[in-house]
Write a protein that holds these residues in place. Sequence first.
Motif, PDB file in Angstrom:
ATOM      1  N   ALA A 209     -71.196 -17.272 -74.312  1.00 24.18           N
ATOM      2  CA  ALA A 209     -72.178 -16.196 -74.182  1.00 24.18           C
ATOM      3  C   ALA A 209     -73.515 -16.591 -74.799  1.00 24.18           C
ATOM      4  O   ALA A 209     -74.584 -16.241 -74.279  1.00 24.18           O
ATOM      5  CB  ALA A 209     -71.645 -14.924 -74.841  1.00 24.18           C
ATOM      6  N   VAL A 210     -73.467 -17.341 -75.910  1.00 25.97           N
ATOM      7  CA  VAL A 210     -74.696 -17.819 -76.552  1.00 25.97           C
ATOM      8  C   VAL A 210     -75.425 -18.783 -75.627  1.00 25.97           C
ATOM      9  O   VAL A 210     -76.651 -18.704 -75.456  1.00 25.97           O
ATOM     10  CB  VAL A 210     -74.371 -18.495 -77.902  1.00 25.97           C
ATOM     11  CG1 VAL A 210     -75.607 -19.187 -78.479  1.00 25.97           C
ATOM     12  CG2 VAL A 210     -73.838 -17.473 -78.895  1.00 25.97           C
ATOM     13  N   LEU A 211     -74.692 -19.700 -75.024  1.00 27.21           N
ATOM     14  CA  LEU A 211     -75.304 -20.635 -74.085  1.00 27.21           C
ATOM     15  C   LEU A 211     -75.953 -19.911 -72.916  1.00 27.21           C
ATOM     16  O   LEU A 211     -77.054 -20.253 -72.491  1.00 27.21           O
ATOM     17  CB  LEU A 211     -74.250 -21.607 -73.552  1.00 27.21           C
ATOM     18  CG  LEU A 211     -73.758 -22.706 -74.496  1.00 27.21           C
ATOM     19  CD1 LEU A 211     -72.691 -23.540 -73.802  1.00 27.21           C
ATOM     20  CD2 LEU A 211     -74.903 -23.581 -74.941  1.00 27.21           C
ATOM     21  N   ALA A 212     -75.265 -18.906 -72.393  1.00 23.89           N
ATOM     22  CA  ALA A 212     -75.814 -18.144 -71.275  1.00 23.89           C
ATOM     23  C   ALA A 212     -77.110 -17.451 -71.675  1.00 23.89           C
ATOM     24  O   ALA A 212     -78.070 -17.413 -70.899  1.00 23.89           O
ATOM     25  CB  ALA A 212     -74.789 -17.116 -70.798  1.00 23.89           C
ATOM     26  N   ARG A 213     -77.137 -16.913 -72.895  1.00 19.33           N
ATOM     27  CA  ARG A 213     -78.343 -16.221 -73.360  1.00 19.33           C
ATOM     28  C   ARG A 213     -79.518 -17.189 -73.519  1.00 19.33           C
ATOM     29  O   ARG A 213     -80.638 -16.903 -73.076  1.00 19.33           O
ATOM     30  CB  ARG A 213     -78.065 -15.517 -74.686  1.00 19.33           C
ATOM     31  CG  ARG A 213     -79.252 -14.681 -75.178  1.00 19.33           C
ATOM     32  CD  ARG A 213     -78.883 -13.786 -76.340  1.00 19.33           C
ATOM     33  NE  ARG A 213     -78.675 -14.540 -77.576  1.00 19.33           N
ATOM     34  CZ  ARG A 213     -77.508 -14.722 -78.159  1.00 19.33           C
ATOM     35  NH1 ARG A 213     -76.400 -14.225 -77.610  1.00 19.33           N
ATOM     36  NH2 ARG A 213     -77.403 -15.403 -79.280  1.00 19.33           N
ATOM     37  N   GLY A 219     -85.193 -20.424 -69.262  1.00 18.90           N
ATOM     38  CA  GLY A 219     -85.411 -20.667 -67.841  1.00 18.90           C
ATOM     39  C   GLY A 219     -84.574 -21.792 -67.280  1.00 18.90           C
ATOM     40  O   GLY A 219     -84.938 -22.437 -66.290  1.00 18.90           O
ATOM     41  N   VAL A 220     -83.428 -22.067 -67.921  1.00 16.30           N
ATOM     42  CA  VAL A 220     -82.548 -23.146 -67.462  1.00 16.30           C
ATOM     43  C   VAL A 220     -81.620 -22.621 -66.375  1.00 16.30           C
ATOM     44  O   VAL A 220     -80.995 -21.571 -66.535  1.00 16.30           O
ATOM     45  CB  VAL A 220     -81.714 -23.697 -68.638  1.00 16.30           C
ATOM     46  CG1 VAL A 220     -80.702 -24.724 -68.153  1.00 16.30           C
ATOM     47  CG2 VAL A 220     -82.631 -24.297 -69.687  1.00 16.30           C
ATOM     48  N   SER A 221     -81.523 -23.361 -65.272  1.00 16.58           N
ATOM     49  CA  SER A 221     -80.639 -22.957 -64.185  1.00 16.58           C
ATOM     50  C   SER A 221     -79.193 -22.988 -64.660  1.00 16.58           C
ATOM     51  O   SER A 221     -78.752 -23.962 -65.262  1.00 16.58           O
ATOM     52  CB  SER A 221     -80.810 -23.886 -62.988  1.00 16.58           C
ATOM     53  OG  SER A 221     -82.128 -23.803 -62.472  1.00 16.58           O
ATOM     54  N   GLY A 235     -66.385 -16.708 -65.396  1.00 11.92           N
ATOM     55  CA  GLY A 235     -65.684 -15.476 -65.728  1.00 11.92           C
ATOM     56  C   GLY A 235     -65.182 -15.419 -67.151  1.00 11.92           C
ATOM     57  O   GLY A 235     -64.645 -14.403 -67.581  1.00 11.92           O
ATOM     58  N   LYS A 236     -65.351 -16.518 -67.892  1.00 15.93           N
ATOM     59  CA  LYS A 236     -64.869 -16.570 -69.267  1.00 15.93           C
ATOM     60  C   LYS A 236     -66.043 -16.753 -70.226  1.00 15.93           C
ATOM     61  O   LYS A 236     -66.458 -17.869 -70.500  1.00 15.93           O
ATOM     62  CB  LYS A 236     -63.864 -17.714 -69.429  1.00 15.93           C
ATOM     63  CG  LYS A 236     -62.600 -17.539 -68.585  1.00 15.93           C
ATOM     64  CD  LYS A 236     -61.642 -18.714 -68.796  1.00 15.93           C
ATOM     65  CE  LYS A 236     -60.385 -18.543 -67.962  1.00 15.93           C
ATOM     66  NZ  LYS A 236     -59.460 -19.691 -68.136  1.00 15.93           N
ATOM     67  N   LEU A 237     -66.572 -15.641 -70.711  1.00 19.70           N
ATOM     68  CA  LEU A 237     -67.716 -15.699 -71.607  1.00 19.70           C
ATOM     69  C   LEU A 237     -67.301 -15.707 -73.069  1.00 19.70           C
ATOM     70  O   LEU A 237     -68.138 -15.662 -73.961  1.00 19.70           O
ATOM     71  CB  LEU A 237     -68.664 -14.526 -71.333  1.00 19.70           C
ATOM     72  CG  LEU A 237     -69.358 -14.555 -69.971  1.00 19.70           C
ATOM     73  CD1 LEU A 237     -70.275 -13.354 -69.818  1.00 19.70           C
ATOM     74  CD2 LEU A 237     -70.140 -15.843 -69.788  1.00 19.70           C
ATOM     75  N   LEU A 238     -65.998 -15.754 -73.320  1.00 18.86           N
ATOM     76  CA  LEU A 238     -65.522 -15.854 -74.692  1.00 18.86           C
ATOM     77  C   LEU A 238     -65.178 -17.313 -74.990  1.00 18.86           C
ATOM     78  O   LEU A 238     -64.915 -18.100 -74.097  1.00 18.86           O
ATOM     79  CB  LEU A 238     -64.295 -14.970 -74.901  1.00 18.86           C
ATOM     80  CG  LEU A 238     -64.507 -13.468 -74.697  1.00 18.86           C
ATOM     81  CD1 LEU A 238     -63.193 -12.729 -74.855  1.00 18.86           C
ATOM     82  CD2 LEU A 238     -65.545 -12.924 -75.681  1.00 18.86           C
TER      83      LEU A 238
END
Length: 296
Positions: A209-213, A219-221, A235-238
């Motif tokens: 989740a941190v990486l996604a944020r 602005g990283v794809s 589907g696994k943000l944990l």
Amino acid sequence: MISPNKPSLASNITDAYSLEVSTKSIPALTAVAHRLPPASTISIPYLPNEDDDARLAALIAVRELGFEPMPHLSARRIASRVEFDLFVRRAVAEAGVERCFVIAGDPSTPKGPFSDSSALIETGVFERSGIKVIGIGGHPENHSVMSAADRWNVLERKCRNIDERGMNPLIITQFAFDADALLTWLKTLRERGIGYPVRVGVSGPAGVAVLARYAALCGVSACASMWSKYGISIGKLLGMAGPDLFVDRLAAGLTEVHGKVSLHFFPFGGIAQSVKWIEQYRSRTERPILMSAAKS
């Protein structure tokens, strides 16, 4: 079997890595300083909620730890030419700074006279102050406002400008998830005659989740296919994710055609965690070489 006299790029890829460390993370850097290679480059970002005194204190601390401090300079956040000139001169005099990384910065409207990183380079402040290396951004993926052609033209112009001023260009990329796209970009970079060293941005181990944020903020794809290449199920943000697959693929794909490439770590999950991952990765990639040497 790998020859003991010819280490693979996988075993060399983490040599001479650099770290991005905020002013507030200097205590965390100090705690693991003995585990970093001597004279490692430590990059200090230019954050909007900090002043120049805090940045200078961090640069001095980095130098006292035996590392090479590299301050970021965000053009659109600098209020005046005097402020810019004073900061660079103090960084050189007080922290022995020899390299700086220049960016345009996030604000759409400049706070002062500098609209982009080229404007900082063209002042002549860097070379007059004794700066030897100027880092500039490389963009292997899409840019929010520039086309691919514009990105290449701007990069070539900056490199030429820095070189003509007697300094050495260093290209640093944003962190990425797609090693194949990065390898393609590196090959194109060299084909265009840009032979300067590149530091590839890599996220240290962190929560998914941190990486996604951070990807969204920077602005990283990060589409589903890229997450998959990185070894993450969307589907696994944990849980935690490390850059093992990314670095493996990068190291496996690198050849002499790609030129001088090293890694620049963004320790989103913490400095200690990134250093531990690097140590473990080096141990894993060096093991086949040691086994081969034992059998020879």
